[in-house]
Scaffold this active site. Structure first.
Site, PDB file in Angstrom:
ATOM      1  N   HIS A 260      -1.307   3.061  -0.261  1.00  0.00           N
ATOM      2  CA  HIS A 260      -0.318   3.315   0.783  1.00  0.00           C
ATOM      3  C   HIS A 260       0.067   4.790   0.740  1.00  0.00           C
ATOM      4  O   HIS A 260       0.152   5.378  -0.328  1.00  0.00           O
ATOM      5  CB  HIS A 260       0.934   2.444   0.557  1.00  0.00           C
ATOM      6  CG  HIS A 260       1.788   2.336   1.774  1.00  0.00           C
ATOM      7  ND1 HIS A 260       2.750   3.278   2.078  1.00  0.00           N
ATOM      8  CD2 HIS A 260       1.806   1.426   2.773  1.00  0.00           C
ATOM      9  CE1 HIS A 260       3.319   2.933   3.212  1.00  0.00           C
ATOM     10  NE2 HIS A 260       2.775   1.820   3.654  1.00  0.00           N
ATOM     11  N   GLU A 319      -0.475  -5.674   3.724  1.00  0.00           N
ATOM     12  CA  GLU A 319      -1.536  -6.388   4.436  1.00  0.00           C
ATOM     13  C   GLU A 319      -2.200  -7.472   3.593  1.00  0.00           C
ATOM     14  O   GLU A 319      -2.768  -8.417   4.132  1.00  0.00           O
ATOM     15  CB  GLU A 319      -2.607  -5.400   4.919  1.00  0.00           C
ATOM     16  CG  GLU A 319      -2.084  -4.224   5.701  1.00  0.00           C
ATOM     17  CD  GLU A 319      -1.556  -4.591   7.068  1.00  0.00           C
ATOM     18  OE1 GLU A 319      -1.175  -5.761   7.264  1.00  0.00           O
ATOM     19  OE2 GLU A 319      -1.497  -3.707   7.919  1.00  0.00           O
TER      20      GLU A 319
HETATM   21  N1  COA Z   1      -9.586   1.540  -1.831  1.00  0.00           N
HETATM   22  C1  COA Z   1     -10.269   2.476  -2.501  1.00  0.00           C
HETATM   23  N2  COA Z   1      -9.896   3.768  -2.562  1.00  0.00           N
HETATM   24  C2  COA Z   1      -8.772   4.109  -1.912  1.00  0.00           C
HETATM   25  C3  COA Z   1      -7.998   3.176  -1.213  1.00  0.00           C
HETATM   26  C4  COA Z   1      -8.440   1.840  -1.186  1.00  0.00           C
HETATM   27  N3  COA Z   1      -7.765   0.897  -0.540  1.00  0.00           N
HETATM   28  N4  COA Z   1      -6.931   3.804  -0.676  1.00  0.00           N
HETATM   29  C5  COA Z   1      -7.026   5.096  -1.016  1.00  0.00           C
HETATM   30  N5  COA Z   1      -8.146   5.277  -1.770  1.00  0.00           N
HETATM   31  C6  COA Z   1      -8.599   6.519  -2.394  1.00  0.00           C
HETATM   32  C7  COA Z   1      -9.279   7.438  -1.397  1.00  0.00           C
HETATM   33  O1  COA Z   1     -10.663   7.163  -1.318  1.00  0.00           O
HETATM   34  C8  COA Z   1      -8.991   8.773  -2.017  1.00  0.00           C
HETATM   35  O2  COA Z   1      -9.876   8.951  -3.103  1.00  0.00           O
HETATM   36  P1  COA Z   1     -10.415  10.399  -3.506  1.00  0.00           P
HETATM   37  O3  COA Z   1      -9.180  11.189  -3.890  1.00  0.00           O
HETATM   38  O4  COA Z   1     -11.342  10.102  -4.624  1.00  0.00           O
HETATM   39  O5  COA Z   1     -11.080  10.940  -2.276  1.00  0.00           O
HETATM   40  C9  COA Z   1      -7.580   8.611  -2.587  1.00  0.00           C
HETATM   41  O6  COA Z   1      -7.438   7.229  -2.861  1.00  0.00           O
HETATM   42  C10 COA Z   1      -6.482   9.054  -1.644  1.00  0.00           C
HETATM   43  O7  COA Z   1      -6.748   8.502  -0.351  1.00  0.00           O
HETATM   44  P2  COA Z   1      -6.090   9.032   0.981  1.00  0.00           P
HETATM   45  O8  COA Z   1      -6.868   8.476   2.154  1.00  0.00           O
HETATM   46  O9  COA Z   1      -5.898  10.505   0.913  1.00  0.00           O
HETATM   47  O10 COA Z   1      -4.682   8.360   0.881  1.00  0.00           O
HETATM   48  P3  COA Z   1      -3.739   8.011   2.080  1.00  0.00           P
HETATM   49  O11 COA Z   1      -2.361   8.081   1.577  1.00  0.00           O
HETATM   50  O12 COA Z   1      -4.050   8.818   3.284  1.00  0.00           O
HETATM   51  O13 COA Z   1      -4.177   6.502   2.391  1.00  0.00           O
HETATM   52  C11 COA Z   1      -4.200   4.335   3.232  1.00  0.00           C
HETATM   53  C12 COA Z   1      -3.334   5.462   2.671  1.00  0.00           C
HETATM   54  C13 COA Z   1      -3.350   3.107   3.507  1.00  0.00           C
HETATM   55  C14 COA Z   1      -4.819   4.784   4.562  1.00  0.00           C
HETATM   56  C15 COA Z   1      -5.321   3.988   2.220  1.00  0.00           C
HETATM   57  O14 COA Z   1      -4.764   3.635   0.978  1.00  0.00           O
HETATM   58  C16 COA Z   1      -6.277   2.918   2.714  1.00  0.00           C
HETATM   59  O15 COA Z   1      -7.220   3.218   3.453  1.00  0.00           O
HETATM   60  N6  COA Z   1      -6.063   1.620   2.308  1.00  0.00           N
HETATM   61  C17 COA Z   1      -6.918   0.544   2.753  1.00  0.00           C
HETATM   62  C18 COA Z   1      -6.529   0.087   4.146  1.00  0.00           C
HETATM   63  C19 COA Z   1      -5.215  -0.664   4.142  1.00  0.00           C
HETATM   64  O16 COA Z   1      -4.976  -1.524   3.322  1.00  0.00           O
HETATM   65  N7  COA Z   1      -4.385  -0.331   5.144  1.00  0.00           N
HETATM   66  C20 COA Z   1      -3.082  -0.948   5.320  1.00  0.00           C
HETATM   67  C21 COA Z   1      -1.991   0.033   5.022  1.00  0.00           C
HETATM   68  S1  COA Z   1      -0.397  -0.713   5.017  1.00  0.00           S
END
Ligand code: COA
Length: 378
Positions: A260, A319
């Site tokens: 998140h 989720e």
């Molecule tokens: N599974 C695997 N790796 C994940 C991950 C997940 N669910 N969520 C984040 N990461 C990793 C990214 O690959 C990244 O890795 P890196 O530093 O090696 O490149 C790191 O964690 C940071 O990710 P980032 O996209 O910069 O974080 P964010 O704060 O923008 O992402 C979300 C937040 C929710 C978009 C992300 O955690 C995600 O895509 N989750 C899965 C989808 C989901 O459950 N969405 C519902 C949200 S309520």
């Protein structure tokens, strides 16, 4: 070459002042208009929390009766909306909802006004109609005729009645109501921000909410619970969880339901919904087995993510257990994001009302990184 020191994706930037909700990501706390989400989900209904967000306080008995009956009276769709839903029968429910949402301004007395009165009328209309739209679309998708809404049921019970075509189960209706309360508002998330940006131009509430639906649809925001259920069904047994998760991560894919932008500990809504899901499990063996599997997959995913993505603090988000609640209620994964919208719409409306009150254009800057010395030589 310039070094970009700006936070990516506006991370950590305060974009608005709000009295609506506060997300404390370090401590895993969500406050909605003064109350903890645990308190509201356990003790207040959807209609009560909508009143809290729109009017600033939980309703007394007569205020609740007024709002509930206004929402019940506004549930029916215009023929034009039904016609669009029929034409969109094959489209994903969230797309059909976006198309139908745009038509809801047709039923409003003054759709382009940005007054308090017009905003409240539109908020009631949209919040009342969203479940009717999703239910009507579900019936068209199965080649069936929509079932007209009933006024004597709560929003959640009436939705289940319209989708399933029978008297709603009280436990399922309560679970859906608690789910909608749990997801109603959540700080400056992407869809809420979208709604506020649109409202800040003095555009109307229906336009703002239609834009928000587009933002919610993406898998990084509201589109994750469908894939969570797919994941659990694919994993099948707890023994398969670890190799499955390792393989996903090795392919560079994300594990849905984890991570998140704000929460660095377990999302408090995951806790609330895991309790709601647990209560739903008694009835069917299939549900109970899925719930047990989910618990084990959660533990495995947390361990493997911690090992392979150290320091990222990837924890269970809302989720993950949403998927279990909604499947136990009898809904299809393709409908999950539209279900999220049926709860969040009340929060979007509250933010539009607040943004209209503040009446200040949201207009950030960008940092140009392209060339400045090209010539057309024409
Ligand atoms: N599974 C695997 N790796 C994940 C991950 C997940 N669910 N969520 C984040 N990461 C990793 C990214 O690959 C990244 O890795 P890196 O530093 O090696 O490149 C790191 O964690 C940071 O990710 P980032 O996209 O910069 O974080 P964010 O704060 O923008 O992402 C979300 C937040 C929710 C978009 C992300 O955690 C995600 O895509 N989750 C899965 C989808 C989901 O459950 N969405 C519902 C949200 S309520």
């Amino acid at each position: 070459m310039t070094t970009n020191t700006k936070p990516r994706g506006l991370e950590g930037i305060v974009a608005a002042e709000t009295r609506l909700s506060h997300v404390d990501g370090q401590n895993g706390i969500l406050i909605v208009a003064g109350y903890s989400i645990e308190d509201l989900a356990a003790h207040a209904t959807f209609e009560e929390v909508a009143h809290l967000l729109w009017r600033g306080h939980l309703p007394n008995a007569s205020e609740l009766k007024d709002l509930s009956s206004q929402m019940a009276e506004q549930r029916e769709l215009l023929p034009v909306t039904l016609e669009i839903l029929r034409s969109a029968a094959k489209a994903p429910p969230i797309d059909a909802l976006r198309m139908a949402c745009a038509t809801l301004s047709l039923g409003l007395k003054d759709p382009n006004a940005v007054t308090h009165e017009a905003d409240f009328a539109a908020a009631i209309r949209l919040t009342a109609c969203f479940p009717t739209i999703v239910a009507a679309h579900a019936r068209f998708a199965k080649g069936e005729k929509p079932i007209a809404p009933r006024r004597d049921l709560s929003l959640a019970a009436n939705f289940l009645y319209m989708v399933l075509g029978r008297e709603p189960d009280a436990v399922a209706a309560k679970a859906l109501d608690s789910y909608w309360v749990t997801v109603m508002d959540h700080g400056m998330n992407a869809s809420t921000f979208t709604a506020r940006v649109i409202a800040s131009t003095r555009s109307d509430l229906v336009s703002s909410v239609t834009g928000a639906l587009g933002a919610l649809k993406g898998p990084l925001h509201g589109g994750a619970p469908g894939p969570v259920l797919d994941m659990l069904r694919d994993i099948k047994t707890s023994a398969n969880a670890e190799p499955w998760i390792r393989n996903e991560l090795a392919q560079g894919r994300r594990i849905m339901g984890f991570g998140h932008r704000v929460y660095k500990v377990r999302d408090p809504r995951a806790e609330v919904l895991s309790r709601v899901a647990e209560k739903m499990q008694g009835a069917k063996l299939e549900n109970r087995e899925l719930f047990e599997l989910a618990r084990q997959v959660e533990q495995t995913a947390l361990r493997v993510l911690n090992e392979l993505k150290p320091g990222r603090n990837l924890r269970t988000n809302v989720e993950f257990y949403t998927a279990l609640v909604l499947q136990a209620v009898g809904l299809e994964p393709t409908q999950f994001v539209a279900m999220f919208a049926c709860g969040r719409v009340a929060g979007w409306c509250a933010h539009v009302i607040e943004q209209h009150e503040q009446d200040h254009l949201i207009r950030p800057q960008s940092e140009y990184t392209g060339p400045i010395d090209l010539k057309t030589n024409r």
